[in-house]
Scaffold this active site. Structure first.
Site, PDB file in Angstrom:
ATOM      1  N   THR A   1       5.736  42.112  -8.379  1.00 56.59           N
ATOM      2  CA  THR A   1       6.000  43.024  -7.051  1.00 56.59           C
ATOM      3  C   THR A   1       5.886  44.391  -7.485  1.00 56.59           C
ATOM      4  OG1 THR A   1       7.116  42.988  -5.005  1.00 56.59           O
ATOM      5  CG2 THR A   1       8.524  42.771  -7.274  1.00 56.59           C
ATOM      6  N   ASN A   2       6.401  45.120  -6.400  1.00 53.87           N
ATOM      7  CA  ASN A   2       6.487  46.780  -6.473  1.00 53.87           C
ATOM      8  C   ASN A   2       7.616  47.168  -5.783  1.00 53.87           C
ATOM      9  OD1 ASN A   2       5.681  47.357  -3.721  1.00 53.87           O
ATOM     10  ND2 ASN A   2       3.865  46.007  -4.188  1.00 53.87           N
TER      11      ASN A   2
END
Ligand code: CTP
Length: 401
Positions: A211-212
């Protein structure tokens, strides 16, 4: 202050429920948002909370039905009614709702409601059995049919100790309802805007994801701002810790693929698509069914491309993208306007602390389809949203839709 509530005249009616204590918080938050709050307390409300408490928070006179000067025969209520941008009754008791439905005007609050042309928002609070009673349901239906906005109640623990429908909505939800109701005749009335938010999660195995750092705040602020200009908003949200904005249709997704499907479905009816989400460009080629166990040596993951949602989505709707860049901001963003066929690009430099992930402010440059750039100052994410929506609104009009 540049929120939807700044400078608005709000008549806050408070009636006699134990939830009255929450009305103090609501009054305080409305004042903090820049609203001018005139409070009217019913006699019942004065048994739970004092006029002085509201006067201290709002710095304005409080009307109660114990003041002769402010009786229903006084012009005060007509004056308040005329000034009001909205009348909010929170909490509204079962008795107050019945009086409103019948059109009675026997105290300062109901007199003001009858005299007001402004929208009326009613937030019920009562015991679950009182809420379920056919008389209450009929009264609420009658109010709805007259265009009154009914906010809540929510389900949960009630003061009686029972659990059920009847809790007054919490302050942030009430603020959302008030902002949306104030803006319902705005320039985006009748328009549908699809907004994506948050960072997608691509599963590696049942416990791990790629993810980020996207917090989702920019997309959520856009959703609220579009709602507050009258739009019907579909918010396609990747996992975030943010609560659902009131009066926004939220579609929760996890992966880029799920976001693509949800966006493609929602845009069929849309006037604009704003992709504020940080969508993964790559996902693991296959997610392991069982948790990957630690072993000696390095682990190599094979990644495969995801769908570029923005590039694939084909109008007639207005298409807006975001470009989070760490170098060559304007050049990179201009290239994406062309490659993704955008009407507008919102570019931000993620190395700037005032516009980084998770921040409440943003400093962006808007780039139109002719590649003209306009650099905006540091603004709150809600204010940035308003500037973006000014452009979107004009683009929708120009498209002739
Ligand atoms: N976007 C999208 N689908 C993807 C990747 C990005 O719809 N699979 C959208 C984003 O929501 C954003 C815009 O495209 O509105 C630009 O995203 P960004 O990550 O900056 O661009 P990329 O095309 O992924 O380019 P790069 O990562 O190389 O900068």
């Amino acid at each position: 202050m540049a929120g939807a509530l700044a400078g608005k005249h709000i008549v806050l009616g408070v009636t006699g429920s134990i939830a009255c204590y929450k009305a103090l918080d609501l009054a305080s938050k409305l004042v903090q948002a820049g609203a001018l709050v005139d409070t009217i307390l019913s006699y019942g409300a004065t048994q739970f909370v004092t006029p002085l408490a509201f006067r201290s928070l709002t710095h304005r006179e409080v009307v109660t039905d114990t003041f002769d000067l402010h009786s229903q025969f006084s012009n005060e209520h007509v004056a308040l009614a005329q000034q009001a941008d909205i009348v909010v009754i929170a909490p509204a008791t079962v008795h107050c709702i019945a009086k409103l439905a019948a059109g009675l005007a026997d105290d300062p609050l109901t007199t003001t409601v009858i005299a007001a042309k402004a929208p009326l928002l009613v937030a019920p609070a009562m015991d679950a059995n009182m809420f379920d009673h056919p008389a209450t349901q009929e009264n609420l239906a009658k109010l709805r049919s007259r265009g009154v906005v009914i906010a809540g109640p929510a389900a949960g623990r009630l003061a009686s100790g029972l659990t059920g429908m009847g809790r007054l909505l919490e302050t942030p939800e009430l603020l959302g309802y008030i902002s949306a109701t104030l803006g319902r005749k705005g320039d985006l009335e009748g328009r549908t805007v699809v907004i994506s938010a948050g960072g997608t999660q691509e599963p590696i195995d049942p416990v791990r994801v790629i993810t980020n750092h996207s917090s989702g705040k920019m997309g959520y602020a856009l959703a609220e701002a579009a709602r507050d200009r009258g739009a019907k908003v579909v918010l396609v949200a990747a996992p975030t810790s943010l609560p659902n904005p009131p009066l926004v249709q939220v579609v929760r997704v996890q992966t880029a693929q799920q976001m693509a499907e949800a966006v493609f479905k929602a845009v069929r009816q849309a006037d604009a698509l704003i992709m504020a989400a940080a969508v993964a460009d790559y996902r693991p080629a296959s997610a392991a069914e069982q948790k990957i166990k630690k072993a000696a040596g390095a682990l190599t993951l094979e990644l495969t491309n995801t769908t570029d949602i923005l590039a694939t989505a084909k109008g007639p709707f207005v298409k807006v993208g975001f470009a989070a860049e760490s170098q060559d901001l304007v050049e990179n963003a201009r290239a994406k306007v062309r490659s993704k066929g955008l009407d507008l690009m919102v570019a931000n430099d993620i190395t700037d602390p005032q516009s980084g992930f998770g921040s409440d402010t943003n400093k962006v440059t808007l780039i139109d389809k002719n590649l003209r750039a306009e650099e905006l100052p540091v603004l709150t994410k809600y204010e940035v949203s308003q500037r973006i929506l000014d452009r979107v609104s004009a683009l929708i009009l120009a498209s002739g839709a």
